[in-house]
Motif scaffolding. Sequence first.
Motif, short mmCIF file in Angstrom:
data_model
loop_
_atom_site.label_atom_id
_atom_site.label_comp_id
_atom_site.label_asym_id
_atom_site.label_seq_id
_atom_site.Cartn_x
_atom_site.Cartn_y
_atom_site.Cartn_z
N VAL A 4 33.11 -3.36 -15.07
CA VAL A 4 32.73 -3.39 -13.65
C VAL A 4 31.87 -2.18 -13.33
N ARG A 5 30.75 -2.46 -12.65
CA ARG A 5 29.90 -1.39 -12.13
C ARG A 5 29.61 -1.70 -10.68
N VAL A 6 30.03 -0.77 -9.81
CA VAL A 6 29.80 -0.91 -8.37
C VAL A 6 29.30 0.44 -7.88
N PRO A 7 28.22 0.45 -7.08
CA PRO A 7 27.71 1.73 -6.57
C PRO A 7 28.81 2.53 -5.85
N ALA A 8 28.70 3.84 -5.92
CA ALA A 8 29.70 4.73 -5.33
C ALA A 8 29.77 4.61 -3.81
N GLU A 9 28.65 4.32 -3.19
CA GLU A 9 28.61 4.22 -1.73
C GLU A 9 28.06 2.86 -1.32
N PRO A 10 28.62 2.25 -0.33
CA PRO A 10 29.84 2.65 0.35
C PRO A 10 31.06 2.38 -0.55
N SER A 11 32.02 3.24 -0.45
CA SER A 11 33.17 3.20 -1.37
C SER A 11 34.07 1.99 -1.14
N ARG A 12 34.00 1.37 0.01
CA ARG A 12 34.91 0.25 0.31
C ARG A 12 34.77 -0.88 -0.71
N HIS A 13 33.57 -1.09 -1.24
CA HIS A 13 33.38 -2.16 -2.23
C HIS A 13 34.08 -1.82 -3.54
N ARG A 14 33.92 -0.59 -3.97
CA ARG A 14 34.55 -0.13 -5.21
C ARG A 14 36.07 -0.18 -5.07
N VAL A 15 36.57 0.24 -3.92
CA VAL A 15 38.01 0.22 -3.67
C VAL A 15 38.54 -1.21 -3.63
N ALA A 16 37.79 -2.12 -3.02
CA ALA A 16 38.22 -3.52 -2.96
C ALA A 16 38.32 -4.12 -4.37
N VAL A 17 37.34 -3.81 -5.20
CA VAL A 17 37.35 -4.30 -6.59
C VAL A 17 38.55 -3.71 -7.32
N TRP A 18 38.76 -2.41 -7.19
CA TRP A 18 39.89 -1.75 -7.85
C TRP A 18 41.22 -2.36 -7.41
N ARG A 19 41.37 -2.57 -6.10
CA ARG A 19 42.62 -3.16 -5.59
C ARG A 19 42.86 -4.55 -6.15
N GLU A 20 41.82 -5.34 -6.22
CA GLU A 20 41.98 -6.70 -6.74
C GLU A 20 42.35 -6.67 -8.22
N LEU A 21 41.72 -5.79 -8.97
CA LEU A 21 42.08 -5.66 -10.39
C LEU A 21 43.54 -5.25 -10.55
N ARG A 22 43.99 -4.31 -9.74
CA ARG A 22 45.41 -3.89 -9.79
C ARG A 22 46.32 -5.03 -9.35
N ARG A 23 45.91 -5.78 -8.32
CA ARG A 23 46.73 -6.88 -7.81
C ARG A 23 46.95 -7.95 -8.87
N ILE A 24 45.92 -8.25 -9.64
CA ILE A 24 46.07 -9.29 -10.65
C ILE A 24 46.76 -8.78 -11.92
N GLY A 25 46.96 -7.46 -12.00
CA GLY A 25 47.66 -6.91 -13.15
C GLY A 25 46.77 -6.52 -14.30
N ALA A 26 45.50 -6.27 -14.02
CA ALA A 26 44.57 -5.86 -15.09
C ALA A 26 44.96 -4.47 -15.61
N LEU A 27 44.67 -4.24 -16.85
CA LEU A 27 44.99 -2.99 -17.52
C LEU A 27 43.73 -2.13 -17.57
N SER A 28 43.80 -0.95 -16.95
CA SER A 28 42.66 -0.04 -16.96
C SER A 28 42.54 0.59 -18.35
N LEU A 29 41.38 0.42 -18.97
CA LEU A 29 41.16 0.95 -20.32
C LEU A 29 40.20 2.13 -20.31
N GLY A 30 39.61 2.41 -19.19
CA GLY A 30 38.67 3.51 -19.07
C GLY A 30 37.82 3.30 -17.83
N GLN A 31 36.91 4.19 -17.58
CA GLN A 31 36.05 4.10 -16.40
C GLN A 31 35.35 2.75 -16.34
N GLY A 32 35.78 1.90 -15.40
CA GLY A 32 35.13 0.61 -15.17
C GLY A 32 35.42 -0.44 -16.23
#
Length: 172
Positions: A4-32
């Motif tokens: 996943v690559r999402v621009p840093a600003e505005p941060s709400r998009h990056r946060v929404a993606v992160w939350r959805e990944l956490r919600r579905i139970g994805a495993l973070s393996l590194g930056q993006g």
Amino acid sequence: MVVVRVPAEPSRHRVAVWRELRRIGALSLGQGVWGVPDVPVFSDGISKVTELAQRGEGEVLVLDAVGREEADSARLEALFTAERAEEWTEFLADCGKFAAEIDKEIRNQKFTMAELEEEEQSLERLRRWHRDSTARDVFGAPEAAAAEQQLRHCADRLVDYTERVFQALHQM
């Protein structure tokens, strides 16, 4: 694998993606970089992640990946299962809080319909959490059995409390 690559600003998009990944139970393996087992239960979540990233002018690359060696695949499975074990541990703690709350209300003889409705909502939240966690726990974390047992215990505690509420109301 989900990259996943999402621009840093505005941060709400990056946060929404992160939350959805956490919600579905994805495993973070590194930056993006995230991993999910290749099973249908994760498909809708990955589609939503892609949609959220695109809204933020980002991109998602979804790859089928297999460990180069058996040990690599086993390691990913173990990491994913460890994440589910943490989730189950948190669930078990909340079940304990639920049972303690019921015990407190009984001890204080707080037998009201308003309190009963609140406890019913709490149990329903636990049931949804259990259902969602079970769907994500594709490799079967050992803590899942205890979680199932504790959820039944919570339901039994609510049945007991419900009976006490109705007894108290009918005595008035």
